[in-house]
Design a protein around this motif. Structure first.
Motif, short mmCIF file in Angstrom:
data_model
loop_
_atom_site.label_atom_id
_atom_site.label_comp_id
_atom_site.label_asym_id
_atom_site.label_seq_id
_atom_site.Cartn_x
_atom_site.Cartn_y
_atom_site.Cartn_z
N TYR A 7 14.64 13.28 -16.42
CA TYR A 7 15.04 13.48 -15.02
C TYR A 7 14.76 12.22 -14.19
O TYR A 7 15.59 11.78 -13.40
CB TYR A 7 14.27 14.68 -14.45
CG TYR A 7 14.49 14.88 -12.96
CD1 TYR A 7 15.67 15.46 -12.48
CD2 TYR A 7 13.52 14.47 -12.05
CE1 TYR A 7 15.86 15.63 -11.13
CE2 TYR A 7 13.71 14.63 -10.70
CZ TYR A 7 14.89 15.21 -10.23
OH TYR A 7 15.10 15.36 -8.89
N ILE A 8 13.57 11.63 -14.38
CA ILE A 8 13.20 10.42 -13.63
C ILE A 8 14.12 9.27 -14.00
O ILE A 8 14.57 8.49 -13.14
CB ILE A 8 11.72 10.05 -13.92
CG1 ILE A 8 10.80 11.15 -13.38
CG2 ILE A 8 11.39 8.70 -13.32
CD1 ILE A 8 9.34 10.92 -13.70
N LEU A 9 14.44 9.12 -15.29
CA LEU A 9 15.33 8.06 -15.74
C LEU A 9 16.72 8.22 -15.12
O LEU A 9 17.35 7.26 -14.68
CB LEU A 9 15.42 8.07 -17.27
CG LEU A 9 16.26 6.96 -17.90
CD1 LEU A 9 15.69 5.59 -17.56
CD2 LEU A 9 16.30 7.14 -19.42
N GLY A 10 17.20 9.49 -15.05
CA GLY A 10 18.50 9.74 -14.46
C GLY A 10 18.54 9.40 -12.98
O GLY A 10 19.53 8.85 -12.48
N MET A 11 17.46 9.71 -12.28
CA MET A 11 17.39 9.41 -10.85
C MET A 11 17.38 7.90 -10.61
O MET A 11 18.00 7.39 -9.66
CB MET A 11 16.13 10.04 -10.25
CG MET A 11 16.18 11.57 -10.16
SD MET A 11 17.52 12.14 -9.09
CE MET A 11 16.97 11.52 -7.51
N LYS A 12 16.68 7.17 -11.47
CA LYS A 12 16.64 5.70 -11.34
C LYS A 12 18.02 5.11 -11.53
O LYS A 12 18.45 4.21 -10.81
CB LYS A 12 15.66 5.11 -12.36
CG LYS A 12 14.20 5.34 -12.01
CD LYS A 12 13.30 4.66 -13.03
CE LYS A 12 11.83 4.83 -12.67
NZ LYS A 12 10.94 4.18 -13.67
N ARG A 13 18.76 5.65 -12.54
CA ARG A 13 20.11 5.16 -12.80
C ARG A 13 21.04 5.46 -11.62
O ARG A 13 21.88 4.65 -11.22
CB ARG A 13 20.65 5.78 -14.08
CG ARG A 13 20.00 5.23 -15.34
CD ARG A 13 20.53 5.94 -16.56
NE ARG A 13 19.96 5.38 -17.79
CZ ARG A 13 20.17 5.88 -19.01
NH1 ARG A 13 20.92 6.99 -19.14
NH2 ARG A 13 19.63 5.32 -20.06
N LEU A 14 20.89 6.66 -11.05
CA LEU A 14 21.71 7.05 -9.91
C LEU A 14 21.43 6.16 -8.71
O LEU A 14 22.36 5.73 -7.99
CB LEU A 14 21.44 8.52 -9.57
CG LEU A 14 22.23 9.09 -8.38
CD1 LEU A 14 23.73 9.02 -8.67
CD2 LEU A 14 21.81 10.53 -8.11
N LEU A 15 20.15 5.87 -8.49
CA LEU A 15 19.77 5.00 -7.38
C LEU A 15 20.32 3.59 -7.57
O LEU A 15 20.84 2.97 -6.64
CB LEU A 15 18.24 4.96 -7.26
CG LEU A 15 17.67 4.06 -6.14
CD1 LEU A 15 18.17 4.53 -4.77
CD2 LEU A 15 16.15 4.06 -6.18
N LEU A 16 20.24 3.10 -8.80
CA LEU A 16 20.75 1.76 -9.11
C LEU A 16 22.27 1.70 -8.89
O LEU A 16 22.80 0.75 -8.32
CB LEU A 16 20.40 1.39 -10.55
CG LEU A 16 20.89 0.01 -11.03
CD1 LEU A 16 20.29 -1.10 -10.17
CD2 LEU A 16 20.55 -0.19 -12.50
N THR A 18 24.02 3.59 -6.91
CA THR A 18 24.27 3.68 -5.47
C THR A 18 24.10 2.32 -4.81
O THR A 18 24.91 1.91 -3.95
CB THR A 18 23.32 4.70 -4.82
OG1 THR A 18 23.50 5.97 -5.44
CG2 THR A 18 23.59 4.82 -3.32
N LEU A 19 23.07 1.60 -5.19
CA LEU A 19 22.82 0.27 -4.63
C LEU A 19 23.94 -0.70 -4.98
O LEU A 19 24.37 -1.50 -4.15
CB LEU A 19 21.47 -0.27 -5.13
CG LEU A 19 20.22 0.41 -4.56
CD1 LEU A 19 18.97 -0.12 -5.26
CD2 LEU A 19 20.12 0.16 -3.06
N VAL A 20 24.41 -0.61 -6.23
CA VAL A 20 25.50 -1.49 -6.66
C VAL A 20 26.77 -1.20 -5.86
O VAL A 20 27.46 -2.11 -5.38
CB VAL A 20 25.77 -1.32 -8.17
CG1 VAL A 20 27.06 -2.05 -8.56
CG2 VAL A 20 24.60 -1.87 -8.97
N LEU A 21 27.10 0.08 -5.69
CA LEU A 21 28.30 0.46 -4.94
C LEU A 21 28.19 0.04 -3.48
O LEU A 21 29.16 -0.43 -2.87
CB LEU A 21 28.51 1.98 -5.04
CG LEU A 21 28.95 2.51 -6.41
CD1 LEU A 21 28.98 4.03 -6.41
CD2 LEU A 21 30.32 1.95 -6.79
N PHE A 22 27.01 0.21 -2.91
CA PHE A 22 26.80 -0.18 -1.51
C PHE A 22 26.96 -1.69 -1.33
O PHE A 22 27.59 -2.15 -0.37
CB PHE A 22 25.39 0.24 -1.07
CG PHE A 22 25.07 -0.10 0.35
CD1 PHE A 22 25.60 0.66 1.40
CD2 PHE A 22 24.25 -1.18 0.65
CE1 PHE A 22 25.32 0.33 2.71
CE2 PHE A 22 23.95 -1.50 1.96
CZ PHE A 22 24.49 -0.74 3.00
#
Length: 225
Positions: A7-16, A18-22
């Motif tokens: 779960y933590i790994l998935g959240m980190k990937r999602l955050l990364l 999001t940052l790339v898209l932004f």
């Protein structure tokens, strides 16, 4: 207490992600809103004959015009006499490619044409643009509705002339103290051109003289009907 590593790994990937898209959105917006820098005004002296020279304003899309033009300064034109820029759109009376129209504008300046005589008479600089005239395309010399709404090189030919006038005035600024309002003259097709141009851009026109128009010359008005 156990830790949910997937779960933590998935959240980190999602955050990364999001940052790339932004970041990508910021870059794209920056590219879309940043105007390309304008190039310097391009001119060159052209020897038309043994006793006449002209200054060629070279086409400059970055400054808002896709065609050349010619500046002619008549003899006896002085700081005191040159109060305005005289603008007379080209009207060759014949179809031909842009090189043909360029040649015809040079002939107007070289010969004892009415355009050259008016400029000499009022002792003011003369500017003539080199606009196209192709029998199979829009009638730019007359600035018809088809011409002014065309696309491509000739798009908004009136605004292109406005931008050319601004650059000519800027170029001549070191030599003359010219008004930011110009004098316009035209006959036949170019008479229609200056008549229509004056209606569209009255703020930069001091006076206009037309002749042989294909109808009653137009004039700016604050009210319609």
């Amino acid at each position: 207490m156990s830790t949910n590593k997937p779960y933590i790994l998935g959240m980190k990937r999602l955050l990364l992600l999001t940052l790339v898209l932004f970041t990508c959105m910021i870059v794209l917006l920056s590219c879309a809103t940043t105007e390309k820098p304008k190039e310097e005004i391009k001119v060159e002296e052209v020897k038309l004959s043994n006793y006449k020279t002209a200054i060629k304003l070279i086409r400059n899309p970055s400054r808002g015009y896709n065609y050349d033009g010619y500046i002619y300064i008549p003899p006896l034109t002085t700081l005191d006499s040159a109060t305005h820029l005289l603008v007379i759109p080209n009207n060759s009376g014949k179809d031909g490619d842009i090189s043909f129209q360029d040649k015809k504008v040079r002939e107007v300046i070289m010969s004892n044409s009415w355009e050259a005589r008016i400029a000499a008479g009022i002792r003011c600089p003369l500017f003539i643009p080199v606009f196209p005239r192709d029998g199979g395309g829009p009638y730019y010399h007359d600035m018809t509705y088809e011409a002014i709404t065309s696309v491509g090189m000739g798009r908004r030919i009136d605004i292109q002339l406005v931008n050319m006038i601004k650059d000519v005035l800027e170029y001549l600024d070191s030599r003359f103290e010219l008004s930011n309002k110009v004098l316009l003259a035209g006959a036949s097709a170019s008479g229609d051109f200056v008549s229509r141009f004056t209606v569209l851009h009255p703020e930069i026109v001091k006076a206009v003289v037309t002749g042989l128009n294909s109808g009653i010359p137009m004039a700016p008005a604050t009210r319609y009907k």
